[in-house]
Design an enzyme around this catalytic site. Structure first.
Site, PDB file in Angstrom:
ATOM      1  N   ASP A   1      -3.380   4.560   2.747  1.00  0.00           N
ATOM      2  CA  ASP A   1      -3.562   4.862   4.037  1.00  0.00           C
ATOM      3  C   ASP A   1      -3.442   6.420   4.154  1.00  0.00           C
ATOM      4  O   ASP A   1      -2.114   6.706   4.138  1.00  0.00           O
ATOM      5  CB  ASP A   1      -2.959   4.004   5.006  1.00  0.00           C
ATOM      6  CG  ASP A   1      -3.718   2.828   5.515  1.00  0.00           C
ATOM      7  OD1 ASP A   1      -4.852   2.374   4.672  1.00  0.00           O
ATOM      8  OD2 ASP A   1      -2.978   1.807   6.159  1.00  0.00           O
TER       9      ASP A   1
ATOM     10  N   ASP B   1       1.439   4.820   2.478  1.00  0.00           N
ATOM     11  CA  ASP B   1       0.944   5.381   3.631  1.00  0.00           C
ATOM     12  C   ASP B   1       1.607   6.822   3.649  1.00  0.00           C
ATOM     13  O   ASP B   1       2.626   7.123   3.436  1.00  0.00           O
ATOM     14  CB  ASP B   1       1.716   4.605   4.829  1.00  0.00           C
ATOM     15  CG  ASP B   1       1.359   3.140   4.750  1.00  0.00           C
ATOM     16  OD1 ASP B   1       0.411   2.636   5.079  1.00  0.00           O
ATOM     17  OD2 ASP B   1       2.507   2.415   4.358  1.00  0.00           O
TER      18      ASP B   1
ATOM     19  N   ASP C   1       0.910  -1.136   0.115  1.00  0.00           N
ATOM     20  CA  ASP C   1      -0.035   0.072   0.075  1.00  0.00           C
ATOM     21  C   ASP C   1       0.880   1.288  -0.033  1.00  0.00           C
ATOM     22  O   ASP C   1       2.183   1.123  -0.094  1.00  0.00           O
ATOM     23  CB  ASP C   1      -0.879  -0.073   1.281  1.00  0.00           C
ATOM     24  CG  ASP C   1      -0.096   0.120   2.467  1.00  0.00           C
ATOM     25  OD1 ASP C   1       1.201   0.300   2.499  1.00  0.00           O
ATOM     26  OD2 ASP C   1      -0.882   0.303   3.516  1.00  0.00           O
TER      27      ASP C   1
HETATM   28  N1  DCT Z   1       2.565  -0.517  11.703  1.00  0.00           N
HETATM   29  C1  DCT Z   1       2.567  -1.071  13.062  1.00  0.00           C
HETATM   30  N2  DCT Z   1       2.105  -2.260  13.423  1.00  0.00           N
HETATM   31  C2  DCT Z   1       1.344  -2.631  12.773  1.00  0.00           C
HETATM   32  C3  DCT Z   1       0.856  -2.218  11.567  1.00  0.00           C
HETATM   33  C4  DCT Z   1       1.635  -1.322  10.949  1.00  0.00           C
HETATM   34  O1  DCT Z   1       3.565  -0.613  13.808  1.00  0.00           O
HETATM   35  N3  DCT Z   1       0.456  -3.847  13.131  1.00  0.00           N
HETATM   36  C5  DCT Z   1       3.095   0.766  11.213  1.00  0.00           C
HETATM   37  C6  DCT Z   1       4.494   0.172  10.853  1.00  0.00           C
HETATM   38  C7  DCT Z   1       4.363   0.092   9.424  1.00  0.00           C
HETATM   39  C8  DCT Z   1       3.234   1.281   9.140  1.00  0.00           C
HETATM   40  O2  DCT Z   1       2.428   1.183  10.100  1.00  0.00           O
HETATM   41  C9  DCT Z   1       2.458   0.854   7.803  1.00  0.00           C
HETATM   42  O3  DCT Z   1       2.103  -0.454   7.891  1.00  0.00           O
HETATM   43  P1  DCT Z   1       2.060  -1.298   6.283  1.00  0.00           P
HETATM   44  O4  DCT Z   1       1.677  -0.523   5.343  1.00  0.00           O
HETATM   45  O5  DCT Z   1       1.229  -2.549   6.782  1.00  0.00           O
HETATM   46  O6  DCT Z   1       3.571  -1.454   6.405  1.00  0.00           O
HETATM   47  P2  DCT Z   1       4.758  -1.374   5.616  1.00  0.00           P
HETATM   48  O7  DCT Z   1       6.087  -1.480   6.080  1.00  0.00           O
HETATM   49  O8  DCT Z   1       4.625   0.006   5.059  1.00  0.00           O
HETATM   50  O9  DCT Z   1       4.612  -2.468   4.385  1.00  0.00           O
HETATM   51  P3  DCT Z   1       4.104  -2.550   2.989  1.00  0.00           P
HETATM   52  O10 DCT Z   1       5.458  -1.907   2.295  1.00  0.00           O
HETATM   53  O11 DCT Z   1       3.880  -3.824   2.515  1.00  0.00           O
HETATM   54  O12 DCT Z   1       3.166  -1.465   2.777  1.00  0.00           O
HETATM   55 MG    MG Z   2       2.624   0.328   3.768  1.00  0.00          MG
END
Ligand code: DCT
Ligand code: MG
Length: 435
Positions: free
Chosen positions: A359, A234, A232
Site C-alpha cells: 500500500d 505500508d 502487507d
Molecule cells: N488502519 C486503520 N483502520 C483500518 C485499517 C487500517 O486504522 N480499518 C490503519 C492502521 C494500520 C494501518 O492502517 C495499516 O493497515 P494494515 O496493513 O491492515 O495493518 P497492519 O497493522 O500493518 O497489519 P499487517 O502487519 O497484517 O499488515
Molecule cells: Mg500492514
C-alpha cells in the site's frame, strides 16, 4: 494513571477450583493467594502494548472470536472481543486465575467465560468448534482472496462455494482485484517478512527519489510497530515543500510498473478538502489520500532488483539525487548474497519472484504527522484514539487533521508527539501501539 499498576491481593474468594490433582490444587491455592490483581486504564491508547504478549493463548482465542464476528458482519461484537484481547495483551504477566481480572476494563461476560474455560481446561470448546466449523473455514479461505470482503464471502457461501476450486468452477464474475487476488492467492497468504519489507522499501525509495528528489518515504503499518511479519507493506510518501507531492503517485506507480515491479495496481485520488470535510460528517473518518493498492513483484534475488532498477541505480553522475537509497540497496545486497542463494537452493522454488501486497499513500507535508499516526496502527489503537478524542475531549481525529469542537478550530501538528499532547495523552511510541 497511564502505567499498568498491580498489587497483591490476599483475599480468598471461596469459589471451587476445578482441578482434581491435589498437588496442583495446593499450588493453585498458594499462587491464587499471591497472584497479582491487574488494573489498567480502559482506552488502548492510554496503555503501552509491546509485541511481547504474555497471554498468547488467551488473546489468540479472543482474536478468533473477534475475527469470526467481523467476518459475520457483527462489528460491535468484533470490537468487544478485540478490546478484551487488547487488555490481555497489555498485561505484564501471564494470567493464572480469574480473580486477577476483576479490576480490568473491557472484559465482558462472554470473554470471561472463554478465559475461564482456557484457564481451567487448557482450551475453550466454543473456540475449538468455531475453528473447525465449515463456515468459519470457508470464510477464511474466501476472504483470504485480495478484494473479497465479508459480504461477498457470505454470498458465495450461501451459493454453496466453500473452496477456491469451487469458486473457479462456479462461473461467478470476479472483479479485476479479485482476479489478481485469486491468481496470487498462495503468495499473498504467506506472511511478508521484515527482510522482504526492507527490500521493497529500498526499491520504492530509489523510484520515488528519482521521480521527485528530496521526497521522504516512510515504512508504516505493522512493520513500524516492530512486527517481524505482516500481511502487507505500508508506505507513506511526502515532500517537505507543500504541494510538490501533487501528482507524485501517478509518476511513481508508472515508473514502478515500467520497471516490472507491479503485478497489479489500483490508484485512488486525494479527495480531502478541509473546508468540505466537516468533522460532523460520518465521512470524516474516511481516508482521502492519494493511495495505491498494489501487488508487488519482488525478485527473490536482490541482484535482479538492481538490474530491474537499471539506470535509476546508481543514479547517473550529476543527477539531482545523491543516490543514497541506491547505495544502501547495493551494500546490503553484497552482504547478503551468500545466505540468500543458500535459502533458494533449500526451498527449490522455481518461481524467481514473489507477490506481495503493498500500500502506497501520498500525504501533503502539513498532514504528515496525522497520516503517520493514522497509518501506524494497530487498527484497535487507531479506533481507540478516535474514541478517546470524541468521547473524552470532544475532538475529531482522522489521518488528515484534528478538530477541536470546544474551540471550533483545527489543531495543527508537525509530529505525532504534538498530536498526543493535543489529545491530553502521554506519548506512546509505535513499538508500544500493538494493542
Ligand atoms: N488502519 C486503520 N483502520 C483500518 C485499517 C487500517 O486504522 N480499518 C490503519 C492502521 C494500520 C494501518 O492502517 C495499516 O493497515 P494494515 O496493513 O491492515 O495493518 P497492519 O497493522 O500493518 O497489519 P499487517 O502487519 O497484517 O499488515
Ligand atoms: Mg500492514
Amino acid at each position: 494513571l497511564l502505567d499498568i499498576s498491580w498489587f497483591t491481593e490476599s483475599m480468598h474468594s471461596g469459589h471451587p477450583v476445578q482441578i482434581l490433582d491435589r498437588h496442583r490444587l495446593q499450588e493453585e491455592e498458594q499462587s491464587d493467594s499471591e497472584a497479582a490483581v491487574f488494573t489498567m486504564p480502559s482506552y488502548a491508547c492510554q496503555r503501552r502494548t509491546t509485541m511481547d504478549n504474555k497471554n498468547p493463548i488467551l488473546t489468540d482465542a479472543l482474536s478468533l472470536l473477534a475475527e469470526n464476528a467481523e467476518l459475520s458482519n457483527q462489528d460491535g461484537r468484533g470490537v468487544a472481543f478485540r478490546r478484551a484481547a487488547a487488555v490481555l495483551k497489555a498485561l505484564p504477566e501471564a494470567v493464572t486465575s480469574m480473580k486477577q481480572l476483576k479490576g480490568l476494563p473491557c472484559l465482558g461476560g462472554h470473554s470471561q467465560r472463554v478465559i475461564k474455560d482456557i484457564l481451567e481446561n487448557g482450551a475453550s470448546d466454543e473456540v475449538q468448534s468455531l475453528r473447525q466449523s465449515e463456515r468459519y473455514q470457508a470464510l477464511k479461505v474466501l476472504t483470504g482472496i485480495f478484494g473479497v470482503g465479508a459480504k461477498t464471502a457470505d454470498r458465495w457461501i450461501r451459493d454453496g462455494i466453500h473452496t477456491l476450486q469451487q469458486l473457479r468452477e462456479s462461473g461467478h464474475t470476479l472483479t479485476r482485484t479479485q482476479q489478481a487476488g485469486l491468481e496470487h492467492y498462495e503468495d499473498l497468504n504467506m506472511p511478508v517478512s521484515k527482510a522482504e519489507a526492507d527490500d521493497i522499501s529500498k526499491i520504492v525509495e530509489v523510484v520515488v527519489d528519482s521521480v521527485l528528489p528530496g521526497s521522504q518515504v516512510a515504512l508504516t503499518g505493522g512493520f513500524r510497530r516492530g512486527k517481524q511479519t505482516g500481511h502487507d507493506v505500508d508506505f507513506l510518501i511526502t515532500h517537505p515543500e507543500e504541494g510538490k507531492e501533487e501528482g507524485l503517485m501517478t509518476k511513481v506507480v508508472s515508473l514502478l510498473d515500467s520497471k516490472g515491479f507491479l503485478l497489479y495496481q489500483q490508484m485512488t485520488r486525494n479527495s480531502y478538502v478541509e473546508s468540505e470535510d466537516a468533522p460532523a460528517l460520518a465521512s470524516f473518518h474516511m481516508d482521502r489520500f492519494e493511495r495505491c493498492f498494489s501487488i508487488f513483484k519482488l525478485p527473490k534475488d536482490r541482484e535482479e532488483s538492481l538490474k530491474q532498477l537499471g539506470s535509476l541505480y546508481p543514479k547517473p553522475a550529476g543527477g539531482v539525487c545523491d543516490g543514497r537509497a541506491g547505495e544502501v540497496l547495493h551494500r546490503e545486497t553484497s552482504q547478503s548474497q551468500g545466505s540468500h542463494s543458500e535459502v533458494q537452493e533449500e526451498v527449490k522454488e522455481p518461481k524467481s519472484w514473489r507477490a506481495i501486497r503493498v500500500d502506497l499513500v501520498v500525504s501533503p507535508f502539513s498532514q504528515f504527522a496525522f497520516a503517520q499516526l493514522g497509518w501506524t496502527g494497530s487498527k484497535l489503537f487507531e479506533r481507540e484514539l478516535r474514541r478517546w478524542a470524541g468521547q473524552e475531549k470532544r475532538m475529531s481525529l482522522n489521518s488528515h487533521a484534528l478538530y477541536d469542537s470546544k474551540q471550533g478550530k483545527y489543531l495543527q501538528a508537525t509530529s505525532e508527539e504534538e498530536i498526543f499532547t493535543h489529545l491530553g495523552l502521554e506519548f506512546i511510541p509505535p513499538s508500544e501501539r500493538n494493542a
